[in-house]
Design a protein around this motif. Structure first.
Motif, PDB file in Angstrom:
ATOM      1  N   ARG A   1      49.048  33.890  46.701  1.00  0.00           N
ATOM      2  CA  ARG A   1      48.547  34.808  47.731  1.00  0.00           C
ATOM      3  C   ARG A   1      49.310  36.146  47.679  1.00  0.00           C
ATOM      4  NH1 ARG A   1      45.783  35.469  52.747  1.00  0.00           N
ATOM      5  NH2 ARG A   1      45.892  37.751  52.823  1.00  0.00           N
ATOM      6  N   MET A   2      50.622  36.093  47.418  1.00  0.00           N
ATOM      7  CA  MET A   2      51.398  37.340  47.295  1.00  0.00           C
ATOM      8  C   MET A   2      50.866  38.171  46.128  1.00  0.00           C
ATOM      9  SD  MET A   2      55.233  35.682  47.849  1.00  0.00           S
ATOM     10  CE  MET A   2      55.938  36.978  46.844  1.00  0.00           C
ATOM     11  N   ILE A   3      50.613  37.489  45.006  1.00  0.00           N
ATOM     12  CA  ILE A   3      50.106  38.203  43.823  1.00  0.00           C
ATOM     13  C   ILE A   3      48.714  38.753  44.125  1.00  0.00           C
ATOM     14  CG2 ILE A   3      49.549  38.016  41.355  1.00  0.00           C
ATOM     15  CD1 ILE A   3      51.403  35.419  41.410  1.00  0.00           C
ATOM     16  N   LEU A   4      47.888  37.947  44.774  1.00  0.00           N
ATOM     17  CA  LEU A   4      46.526  38.381  45.123  1.00  0.00           C
ATOM     18  C   LEU A   4      46.554  39.665  45.953  1.00  0.00           C
ATOM     19  CD1 LEU A   4      43.454  37.989  45.299  1.00  0.00           C
ATOM     20  CD2 LEU A   4      43.837  36.454  47.253  1.00  0.00           C
ATOM     21  N   ASP A   5      47.452  39.712  46.929  1.00  0.00           N
ATOM     22  CA  ASP A   5      47.505  40.909  47.780  1.00  0.00           C
ATOM     23  C   ASP A   5      47.825  42.161  46.949  1.00  0.00           C
ATOM     24  OD1 ASP A   5      46.781  39.525  50.046  1.00  0.00           O
ATOM     25  OD2 ASP A   5      48.842  39.211  50.743  1.00  0.00           O
ATOM     26  N   GLU A   6      48.736  42.022  45.976  1.00  0.00           N
ATOM     27  CA  GLU A   6      49.046  43.154  45.085  1.00  0.00           C
ATOM     28  C   GLU A   6      47.819  43.538  44.251  1.00  0.00           C
ATOM     29  OE1 GLU A   6      53.518  41.357  44.300  1.00  0.00           O
ATOM     30  OE2 GLU A   6      52.345  42.045  42.569  1.00  0.00           O
ATOM     31  N   LEU A   7      47.120  42.496  43.734  1.00  0.00           N
ATOM     32  CA  LEU A   7      45.983  42.778  42.843  1.00  0.00           C
ATOM     33  C   LEU A   7      44.807  43.395  43.590  1.00  0.00           C
ATOM     34  CD1 LEU A   7      45.913  39.668  40.495  1.00  0.00           C
ATOM     35  CD2 LEU A   7      46.842  41.955  40.057  1.00  0.00           C
ATOM     36  N   LEU A   8      44.598  42.975  44.823  1.00  0.00           N
ATOM     37  CA  LEU A   8      43.503  43.562  45.607  1.00  0.00           C
ATOM     38  C   LEU A   8      43.729  45.063  45.742  1.00  0.00           C
ATOM     39  CD1 LEU A   8      43.001  40.829  48.367  1.00  0.00           C
ATOM     40  CD2 LEU A   8      41.552  41.257  46.362  1.00  0.00           C
ATOM     41  N   ALA A   9      44.983  45.447  45.985  1.00  0.00           N
ATOM     42  CA  ALA A   9      45.303  46.877  46.071  1.00  0.00           C
ATOM     43  C   ALA A   9      45.108  47.547  44.703  1.00  0.00           C
ATOM     44  CB  ALA A   9      46.744  47.059  46.557  1.00  0.00           C
ATOM     45  N   ARG A  10      45.635  46.900  43.638  1.00  0.00           N
ATOM     46  CA  ARG A  10      45.572  47.513  42.310  1.00  0.00           C
ATOM     47  C   ARG A  10      44.132  47.682  41.824  1.00  0.00           C
ATOM     48  NH1 ARG A  10      47.912  44.416  37.180  1.00  0.00           N
ATOM     49  NH2 ARG A  10      49.517  43.798  38.685  1.00  0.00           N
ATOM     50  N   PHE A  11      43.272  46.714  42.147  1.00  0.00           N
ATOM     51  CA  PHE A  11      41.864  46.778  41.716  1.00  0.00           C
ATOM     52  C   PHE A  11      40.976  47.486  42.741  1.00  0.00           C
ATOM     53  CE2 PHE A  11      41.331  44.251  37.763  1.00  0.00           C
ATOM     54  CZ  PHE A  11      42.630  43.774  37.609  1.00  0.00           C
ATOM     55  N   GLY A  12      41.598  48.039  43.780  1.00  0.00           N
ATOM     56  CA  GLY A  12      40.838  48.835  44.751  1.00  0.00           C
ATOM     57  C   GLY A  12      39.857  48.036  45.590  1.00  0.00           C
ATOM     58  N   ILE A  13      40.229  46.784  45.902  1.00  0.00           N
ATOM     59  CA  ILE A  13      39.350  45.943  46.726  1.00  0.00           C
ATOM     60  C   ILE A  13      39.907  45.941  48.143  1.00  0.00           C
ATOM     61  CG2 ILE A  13      38.426  43.608  47.051  1.00  0.00           C
ATOM     62  CD1 ILE A  13      38.985  43.178  44.002  1.00  0.00           C
ATOM     63  N   SER A  14      39.139  46.518  49.070  1.00  0.00           N
ATOM     64  CA  SER A  14      39.709  46.690  50.410  1.00  0.00           C
ATOM     65  C   SER A  14      38.810  46.141  51.512  1.00  0.00           C
ATOM     66  CB  SER A  14      39.975  48.173  50.658  1.00  0.00           C
ATOM     67  OG  SER A  14      38.765  48.896  50.468  1.00  0.00           O
ATOM     68  N   ASN A  15      37.707  45.488  51.120  1.00  0.00           N
ATOM     69  CA  ASN A  15      36.769  45.041  52.157  1.00  0.00           C
ATOM     70  C   ASN A  15      36.754  43.525  52.379  1.00  0.00           C
ATOM     71  OD1 ASN A  15      35.638  44.455  49.692  1.00  0.00           O
ATOM     72  ND2 ASN A  15      33.533  44.982  50.287  1.00  0.00           N
ATOM     73  N   LEU A  16      37.886  42.854  52.117  1.00  0.00           N
ATOM     74  CA  LEU A  16      37.935  41.404  52.352  1.00  0.00           C
ATOM     75  C   LEU A  16      38.636  41.100  53.669  1.00  0.00           C
ATOM     76  CD1 LEU A  16      38.911  39.868  48.870  1.00  0.00           C
ATOM     77  CD2 LEU A  16      36.655  40.536  49.731  1.00  0.00           C
ATOM     78  N   SER A  17      38.050  40.189  54.430  1.00  0.00           N
ATOM     79  CA  SER A  17      38.717  39.719  55.657  1.00  0.00           C
ATOM     80  C   SER A  17      39.867  38.787  55.263  1.00  0.00           C
ATOM     81  CB  SER A  17      37.724  38.955  56.523  1.00  0.00           C
ATOM     82  OG  SER A  17      37.357  37.743  55.865  1.00  0.00           O
ATOM     83  N   GLU A  18      40.724  38.505  56.240  1.00  0.00           N
ATOM     84  CA  GLU A  18      41.833  37.578  56.003  1.00  0.00           C
ATOM     85  C   GLU A  18      41.276  36.213  55.536  1.00  0.00           C
ATOM     86  OE1 GLU A  18      45.725  37.029  55.520  1.00  0.00           O
ATOM     87  OE2 GLU A  18      44.675  38.886  56.036  1.00  0.00           O
ATOM     88  N   GLU A  19      40.201  35.789  56.155  1.00  0.00           N
ATOM     89  CA  GLU A  19      39.598  34.504  55.806  1.00  0.00           C
ATOM     90  C   GLU A  19      39.051  34.530  54.370  1.00  0.00           C
ATOM     91  OE1 GLU A  19      36.706  33.412  58.728  1.00  0.00           O
ATOM     92  OE2 GLU A  19      36.122  31.603  57.606  1.00  0.00           O
ATOM     93  N   GLU A  20      38.471  35.649  53.982  1.00  0.00           N
ATOM     94  CA  GLU A  20      37.939  35.760  52.620  1.00  0.00           C
ATOM     95  C   GLU A  20      39.072  35.771  51.587  1.00  0.00           C
ATOM     96  OE1 GLU A  20      33.711  38.126  53.366  1.00  0.00           O
ATOM     97  OE2 GLU A  20      35.598  39.254  53.420  1.00  0.00           O
ATOM     98  N   LYS A  21      40.174  36.432  51.939  1.00  0.00           N
ATOM     99  CA  LYS A  21      41.331  36.430  51.017  1.00  0.00           C
ATOM    100  C   LYS A  21      41.872  35.005  50.850  1.00  0.00           C
ATOM    101  CE  LYS A  21      42.802  41.012  52.507  1.00  0.00           C
ATOM    102  NZ  LYS A  21      43.862  41.742  53.249  1.00  0.00           N
ATOM    103  N   ASP A  22      42.029  34.304  51.975  1.00  0.00           N
ATOM    104  CA  ASP A  22      42.515  32.920  51.903  1.00  0.00           C
ATOM    105  C   ASP A  22      41.558  32.041  51.104  1.00  0.00           C
ATOM    106  OD1 ASP A  22      45.001  32.794  53.020  1.00  0.00           O
ATOM    107  OD2 ASP A  22      44.289  32.371  55.051  1.00  0.00           O
TER     108      ASP A  22
END
Lengths: 239, 239
Positions: A76-97
């Motif tokens: 999940r820590m890595i995912l949070d970094e990658l979402l920023a790096r790949f410019g993905i900003s429209n996921l809810s907390e539930e969608e990220k989980d």
């Protein structure tokens, strides 16, 4: 069968890459999410980056920068970094989980369930993965992987290739190290297992990184067995 | 189903007495050994004494008189005392070890495999026993008990009813305590699980000690469920 292998009573398996095809599973999950959220992302690059973040994340725990942390939390820590790096900003907390749990839903290689079912008749078969127990349990239930036990670095608060993980599995099974065989598609995992006294079986898995040119599948005489897949392993172990 | 039970995602099972009939299994093993070695022994009394030695042996570890010790080793210590007490002196070391492993060969209650198979479709099912991992693994393999995971006090270096065991299982499954249900035929086990926050199911098992008069099978309103057997448990949990 080689004489030294006659004493083997249990097989422990690396999971990511050896039992399950993490890369194409993650790509498929990414594409599904991408369609739902209208994202334009190179999901193969995303999957590779997610996997590549894993060794450095474990090293942060090994160095003591982080306390003991499960792979679910590291992913999940890595995912949070990658979402920023790949410019993905429209996921809810539930969608990220939910996306993070893609690692619980990885698909086995085509020979895995049948090969394990065959091996299980002769040997105790268990995971020996850095994946946490909950992840490995959910994956097995979903994919029908017939493990006798779920062993994880989490049980020992060490990640492979730390020696404690291999010796911990032998201890829990009441076996000497040489009565236990590590099965993996990664040579560093097997070298560490061998250094701890385990027997070793190398499985090729040429498609782990998509392009076969990216994977070292050369058999090595230093391993006790070199096999194509789990059917070949069962054959060579007389199972 | 009670509303509080809707959040339960996993069931953990006491094993000796709850899943397997330790007493009649040990008696049968004793009789078999007795025929082979021409022994005249009251094997029911022997089985009861072997089981009765177990709580005091764990207490020696709890008090620090012994370091962490697996149940296999505790069973062997008790066996050595009992062989002397029952006047059995003609067993080889190998025969003693083989008899000690009778605990790996205990037979399930008649409803156990079918009930667990049914429960497994809806829940993660795992052991949560003081038996060591190797014992529980061998027993499951032999008896066809379809566990998702093998959890043991051994993983936490605590025996039930120590709180660490119940909370350790919840942690490994990534669950809150109230999302986990302890299933046992022993009220003290369930009371300790409830004190740690787990849900509880009491299974009667009137024949655990042979004579039903020796077993407290009275349902208790303080447990979330009171059931006759695993079929009844599956029914009450909608599995």
């Amino acid at each position: 069968m080689k004489p030294v292998l006659k004493k083997v009573g249990a097989l422990v398996f690396d999971v990511f890459g050896t039992v399950v095809d993490w890369r194409s599973s993650l790509i498929a999950e990414g594409r599904k999410l991408g369609r739902k959220k209208r994202l334009r992302v190179d999901w193969a690059a995303f999957a590779d980056a997610w996997r590549a973040g894993y060794a450095p994340a474990m090293d942060r725990v090994r160095r003591g920068d982080l306390p003991w942390t499960t792979i679910d939390v590291l992913h999940r820590m890595i995912l949070d970094e990658l979402l920023a790096r790949f410019g993905i900003s429209n996921l809810s907390e539930e969608e990220k989980d939910g996306f993070n749990l893609a690692w619980h839903r990885l698909k086995p290689w085509p020979d895995a369930v049948r090969g394990l079912t065959r091996l299980k008749k002769k040997f105790v078969i268990a995971t020996l993965s850095n994946g946490n127990v909950a992840l490995l349990t959910h994956m097995a239930k979903r994919a029908g992987l017939p493990w006798d036990c779920i062993f994880s670095g989490e049980l020992f608060h060490h990640y492979k290739p730390d020696r404690e993980v291999y010796l911990g599995a032998a201890r829990l099974l009441g076996l000497q190290a040489h009565e236990l065989m590590m099965v993996a598609a990664h040579k560093n995992d097997l070298d560490a297992a061998a250094a701890a006294g385990l027997r070793t079986a190398f499985v090729q898995r040429p498609l782990e990184f998509g392009d076969p040119a990216k994977k070292d599948v050369k058999p090595e005489i230093r391993f006790d067995l070199n096999v194509r897949d789990f059917g070949d392993l069962a054959q060579k172990l007389g199972a």
